[in-house]
Design an enzyme around this catalytic site. Sequence first.
Site, PDB file in Angstrom:
ATOM      1  N   GLU A 191       4.290 -33.106 -38.949  1.00  0.00           N
ATOM      2  CA  GLU A 191       3.005 -32.458 -39.248  1.00  0.00           C
ATOM      3  C   GLU A 191       2.081 -32.430 -38.030  1.00  0.00           C
ATOM      4  OE1 GLU A 191       1.657 -30.964 -42.383  1.00  0.00           O
ATOM      5  OE2 GLU A 191       0.515 -30.296 -40.660  1.00  0.00           O
ATOM      6  N   LYS A 212       6.405 -32.227 -29.635  1.00  0.00           N
ATOM      7  CA  LYS A 212       6.690 -30.851 -30.083  1.00  0.00           C
ATOM      8  C   LYS A 212       8.004 -30.298 -29.543  1.00  0.00           C
ATOM      9  CE  LYS A 212       1.827 -29.830 -29.325  1.00  0.00           C
ATOM     10  NZ  LYS A 212       1.593 -31.036 -28.539  1.00  0.00           N
ATOM     11  N   ALA A 263       9.487 -49.237 -28.116  1.00  0.00           N
ATOM     12  CA  ALA A 263      10.028 -48.927 -26.782  1.00  0.00           C
ATOM     13  C   ALA A 263       9.181 -47.887 -26.064  1.00  0.00           C
ATOM     14  CB  ALA A 263      11.453 -48.382 -26.928  1.00  0.00           C
ATOM     15  N   VAL A 323      -0.961 -42.274 -28.673  1.00  0.00           N
ATOM     16  CA  VAL A 323      -0.626 -42.106 -30.093  1.00  0.00           C
ATOM     17  C   VAL A 323       0.173 -43.307 -30.605  1.00  0.00           C
ATOM     18  CG1 VAL A 323       0.657 -40.665 -31.744  1.00  0.00           C
ATOM     19  CG2 VAL A 323      -0.698 -39.583 -29.935  1.00  0.00           C
ATOM     20  N   GLY A 324       1.203 -43.720 -29.842  1.00  0.00           N
ATOM     21  CA  GLY A 324       2.060 -44.826 -30.287  1.00  0.00           C
ATOM     22  C   GLY A 324       1.269 -46.107 -30.504  1.00  0.00           C
ATOM     23  N   GLY A 372       2.085 -44.974 -25.817  1.00  0.00           N
ATOM     24  CA  GLY A 372       0.897 -44.428 -25.157  1.00  0.00           C
ATOM     25  C   GLY A 372      -0.265 -44.321 -26.138  1.00  0.00           C
ATOM     26  N   LYS A 384       2.830 -24.358 -30.139  1.00  0.00           N
ATOM     27  CA  LYS A 384       2.351 -24.522 -31.525  1.00  0.00           C
ATOM     28  C   LYS A 384       2.564 -23.241 -32.336  1.00  0.00           C
ATOM     29  CE  LYS A 384      -1.056 -27.978 -30.179  1.00  0.00           C
ATOM     30  NZ  LYS A 384      -2.458 -28.222 -29.849  1.00  0.00           N
TER      31      LYS A 384
HETATM   32  N1  LIG Z   1      -2.922 -37.232 -27.985  1.00  0.00           N
HETATM   33  C1  LIG Z   1      -3.112 -36.236 -28.844  1.00  0.00           C
HETATM   34  O1  LIG Z   1      -4.234 -35.836 -29.184  1.00  0.00           O
HETATM   35  C2  LIG Z   1      -1.914 -35.565 -29.476  1.00  0.00           C
HETATM   36  C3  LIG Z   1      -2.091 -34.652 -30.541  1.00  0.00           C
HETATM   37  C4  LIG Z   1      -0.956 -34.084 -31.147  1.00  0.00           C
HETATM   38  C5  LIG Z   1       0.310 -34.380 -30.652  1.00  0.00           C
HETATM   39  N2  LIG Z   1       0.418 -35.237 -29.576  1.00  0.00           N
HETATM   40  C6  LIG Z   1       1.747 -35.514 -29.054  1.00  0.00           C
HETATM   41  O2  LIG Z   1       2.033 -36.903 -29.205  1.00  0.00           O
HETATM   42  C7  LIG Z   1       2.920 -37.316 -28.177  1.00  0.00           C
HETATM   43  C8  LIG Z   1       2.362 -38.575 -27.508  1.00  0.00           C
HETATM   44  O3  LIG Z   1       1.113 -38.278 -26.911  1.00  0.00           O
HETATM   45  P1  LIG Z   1       0.297 -39.406 -26.130  1.00  0.00           P
HETATM   46  O4  LIG Z   1      -1.036 -38.829 -25.856  1.00  0.00           O
HETATM   47  O5  LIG Z   1       0.414 -40.699 -26.855  1.00  0.00           O
HETATM   48  O6  LIG Z   1       1.170 -39.492 -24.767  1.00  0.00           O
HETATM   49  P2  LIG Z   1       1.141 -40.654 -23.675  1.00  0.00           P
HETATM   50  O7  LIG Z   1      -0.089 -41.474 -23.791  1.00  0.00           O
HETATM   51  O8  LIG Z   1       1.490 -40.012 -22.382  1.00  0.00           O
HETATM   52  O9  LIG Z   1       2.370 -41.626 -24.100  1.00  0.00           O
HETATM   53  C9  LIG Z   1       3.701 -41.234 -24.015  1.00  0.00           C
HETATM   54  C10 LIG Z   1       4.574 -42.456 -24.264  1.00  0.00           C
HETATM   55  O10 LIG Z   1       5.928 -42.021 -24.340  1.00  0.00           O
HETATM   56  C11 LIG Z   1       6.729 -42.924 -23.571  1.00  0.00           C
HETATM   57  N3  LIG Z   1       7.976 -42.280 -23.166  1.00  0.00           N
HETATM   58  C12 LIG Z   1       8.153 -41.260 -22.286  1.00  0.00           C
HETATM   59  N4  LIG Z   1       9.470 -40.955 -22.189  1.00  0.00           N
HETATM   60  C13 LIG Z   1      10.120 -41.795 -23.044  1.00  0.00           C
HETATM   61  C14 LIG Z   1      11.483 -41.984 -23.384  1.00  0.00           C
HETATM   62  N5  LIG Z   1      12.461 -41.244 -22.849  1.00  0.00           N
HETATM   63  N6  LIG Z   1      11.800 -42.953 -24.284  1.00  0.00           N
HETATM   64  C15 LIG Z   1      10.844 -43.718 -24.836  1.00  0.00           C
HETATM   65  N7  LIG Z   1       9.524 -43.591 -24.548  1.00  0.00           N
HETATM   66  C16 LIG Z   1       9.166 -42.642 -23.663  1.00  0.00           C
HETATM   67  C17 LIG Z   1       5.838 -43.286 -22.412  1.00  0.00           C
HETATM   68  O11 LIG Z   1       6.345 -44.435 -21.798  1.00  0.00           O
HETATM   69  P3  LIG Z   1       6.087 -44.745 -20.228  1.00  0.00           P
HETATM   70  O12 LIG Z   1       4.694 -45.263 -20.169  1.00  0.00           O
HETATM   71  O13 LIG Z   1       7.127 -45.762 -19.921  1.00  0.00           O
HETATM   72  O14 LIG Z   1       6.291 -43.440 -19.496  1.00  0.00           O
HETATM   73  C18 LIG Z   1       4.518 -43.511 -23.152  1.00  0.00           C
HETATM   74  O15 LIG Z   1       4.512 -44.791 -23.732  1.00  0.00           O
HETATM   75  C19 LIG Z   1       3.056 -36.117 -27.213  1.00  0.00           C
HETATM   76  O16 LIG Z   1       4.239 -35.417 -27.506  1.00  0.00           O
HETATM   77  C20 LIG Z   1       1.847 -35.255 -27.553  1.00  0.00           C
HETATM   78  O17 LIG Z   1       2.062 -33.880 -27.300  1.00  0.00           O
HETATM   79  C21 LIG Z   1      -0.645 -35.841 -29.010  1.00  0.00           C
END
Ligand SMILES: NC(=O)c1ccc[n+]([C@@H]2O[C@H](COP(=O)([O-])OP(=O)(O)OC[C@H]3O[C@@H](n4cnc5c(N)ncnc54)[C@H](OP(=O)(O)O)[C@@H]3O)[C@@H](O)[C@H]2O)c1
Length: 358
Positions: A144, A117, A43, A14-15, A12, A221
């Site tokens: 972190e 988290k 993945a 971050v990834g 998503g 947090k």
């Molecule tokens: N964005 C920020 O500013 C921020 C800041 C600090 C921490 N974070 C943390 O970083 C993490 C990612 O955030 P994001 O904004 O990138 O979220 P996101 O855009 O919703 O992406 C989540 C990703 O995780 C995948 N996923 C869900 N369940 C899974 C599983 N069982 N196995 C493998 N992949 C799986 C999803 O795949 P599908 O598309 O197939 O569902 C999607 O690719 C979260 O925990 C968030 O709290 C984010």
Amino acid sequence: MKKIHIVLFGTGNVGSSLIQQILTAGEHLKEQEGLELKIPVIANSTTAFFQKHNQKPSWETDFKVFGFPYQLQDVLDYVREQEYENLVAVDATASEEFVDNYLTLVKEGFHIVAANKVANTRSSAFYEELRKTLRKNNKFFLYETNVGAGLPVIETLRNFHRSHEEVTRIRGVFSGSLSYIFNTFCEEERAFSEVLSEASEKGFTEPDPRVDLSGKDVGRKLLILGRELGLKKELHEVVIQDLVPRHLNGSSSLENFQKKKKDLDLDFLQLKNQLKQDEVIRHVGELDMKTGKLEVKLSREKKTSALGSLQHADSSFEIFTKSYGEQPVVIKGAGAGAAVTARGVLTDLIKLAEKLPS
Ligand SMILES: NC(=O)c1ccc[n+]([C@@H]2O[C@H](COP(=O)([O-])OP(=O)(O)OC[C@H]3O[C@@H](n4cnc5c(N)ncnc54)[C@H](OP(=O)(O)O)[C@@H]3O)[C@@H](O)[C@H]2O)c1
């Protein structure tokens, strides 16, 4: 050259930023750090791409064209077959279920770097078991970005704790979205619901803004920081002021909330009208080590204070310790966003690499 093999879960915000940053930083890392970061498996929740299937200039194309449905066991079999050294599972999901895999991953030889988290806010029993399993298997877990995204909050706390510096209190605006909402609401003559809509349109809130307004993410947090300092607490013990009115909470649909969000306006206007001229409202997390209380609430702050003078979607963490006395250490800056979070994950990967053999 030290080689690290990353299995990335989550493509998503971050990834995908992380993949781009690793690709862009590749040469720099080789030259400056003597480090090669490889990502043999990528993945999401349903699909995995294994590097052996092809090599194309764009990971998105590889993922779309050569990715296929997978089970975790496929990943474990693949990395064992390839005999990869220095394996790291990066958790860039927000998934509860994915965390069920952590113990297996560690036992199978993975270190873990997580933006997610969930693992650190599950029961104390799981928290302890994970750490015990990591110790037993001589593996590391870095996270972190769990608090303050790319800001070095956890590292700073850990350094205080390790050097026996007594941390007495932490106060801060922990949420970028709630920072933006209250900074804007207090600055401008606009209805709360209007500011909320704007924050959503700018991508600062979760798709369902009630997730932010519930305060639960800030609660998580706070718990992570408390546990870092040795507090034995559970998530349900964090006292959280929920900003979503009961008739619009989780049991009502998102559509209904969007339709009726003007219902929030009067309460927030009244709150604003009660402020003195030199005050603003801030959404604050507080941890008191003496009483062990963890609290998430709205607070009236002086405009000139560290929290009162915040702007945009910035976060700010004030860490009070015995040696620093009444002048806290302040860590301030963008506390959310895909790019800064991915950079924090990349920094964790580099720190992890320093601990591993060549
Ligand atoms: N964005 C920020 O500013 C921020 C800041 C600090 C921490 N974070 C943390 O970083 C993490 C990612 O955030 P994001 O904004 O990138 O979220 P996101 O855009 O919703 O992406 C989540 C990703 O995780 C995948 N996923 C869900 N369940 C899974 C599983 N069982 N196995 C493998 N992949 C799986 C999803 O795949 P599908 O598309 O197939 O569902 C999607 O690719 C979260 O925990 C968030 O709290 C984010």
